[in-house]
Enzyme design. Sequence first.
Site, PDB file in Angstrom:
ATOM      1  N   TYR A  14      -7.167 -18.203   4.812  1.00  0.00           N
ATOM      2  CA  TYR A  14      -6.517 -17.200   3.957  1.00  0.00           C
ATOM      3  C   TYR A  14      -6.794 -17.494   2.490  1.00  0.00           C
ATOM      4  O   TYR A  14      -7.154 -16.599   1.715  1.00  0.00           O
ATOM      5  CB  TYR A  14      -5.016 -17.179   4.222  1.00  0.00           C
ATOM      6  N   GLY A  37       0.815  -1.211   0.000  1.00  0.00           N
ATOM      7  CA  GLY A  37       0.000   0.000   0.000  1.00  0.00           C
ATOM      8  C   GLY A  37       0.842   1.252   0.000  1.00  0.00           C
ATOM      9  O   GLY A  37       0.591   2.196  -0.761  1.00  0.00           O
TER      10      GLY A  37
END
Length: 306
Positions: free
Chosen positions: A179, A29
């Site tokens: 996950y 990010g």
Amino acid sequence: MGKEKWTLQNIPDLQGKVIIVTGANSGLGYSSVSAFAGKGAEVILACRSIERRETAKSEILEKHQGAKLKVMQLDLMDLKSIDSFAKNFKHEYTRLDVLLNNAGIMTVPYGVTVDGFEKQLGTNHLGHFALTGLLMDVISKTPKSRVVNVSSIAHKSGQMDYNNLQFENGVGYTPMKAYGQSKLANLLFTYELQRYFKANKIDSIAVAAHPGVSNTHLGDHMKDKFLYKLLKPLVNAIIQKPEIGALAQIRAAVDEKVAGSDYYGARGLFEMWGHPVLVKSTASSHNLESAKKLWEESERLTSVSY
């Protein structure tokens, strides 16, 4: 896959563009925000940690003086926080060119979010599903806008168990199973969102990306485990820097050649490293019945209707 090598130099001018990046304070990010800001976009750093997001903003401003950055509170484990973020954003902005759903957690012990969702599905998929839905009015009003969902190689092992989607009370839970399911959900959502855009004649596209094997904080909780320590030399030999891992999602967000339902990943061996190219996801990620079921279940759980 040819000799294509897409880099930051390929990013077009982003002046006038508004981009939201979730989980913007570190790793993929952070690298994405820096890349967008360097090309003139106004970037909203949507993060849970106030201290970390302010630090990230300061560091990026040192690299790109005059960059247009704004930090906003967002906790994807809390539907009230997501709703508040969306309202605050729409109070200040009338356009959204790119929503980069980057934030995520990986292989954590069993637990639930504020709203009672299994943490990995709740953060990686349901939180972003709710956020995207709550921002849909501004996304749909912005020509050529994009929603980018970050998946993983791990989606290949993912299975959607709609009889026990949340691993209620930890039944059947393993960190990797949950996950993988959450990363498969990212792709099912992406492809169904693209069908939604097309059906409603919305001038937007939904695309996905994965970072290969990248050195981020996602797996920090695993570093004290014996197997991780044993394999650490091998991991360090193949793992790539977040600046390279982030290129796939950056490309998905800004490359003018990107089309709806495209999926970008690393071009190297087993898609583990390298510069971004178009890659293929599993047949299960293209299952229409599963995508529809996940969408309906996501609307029911989040109370966010598109």
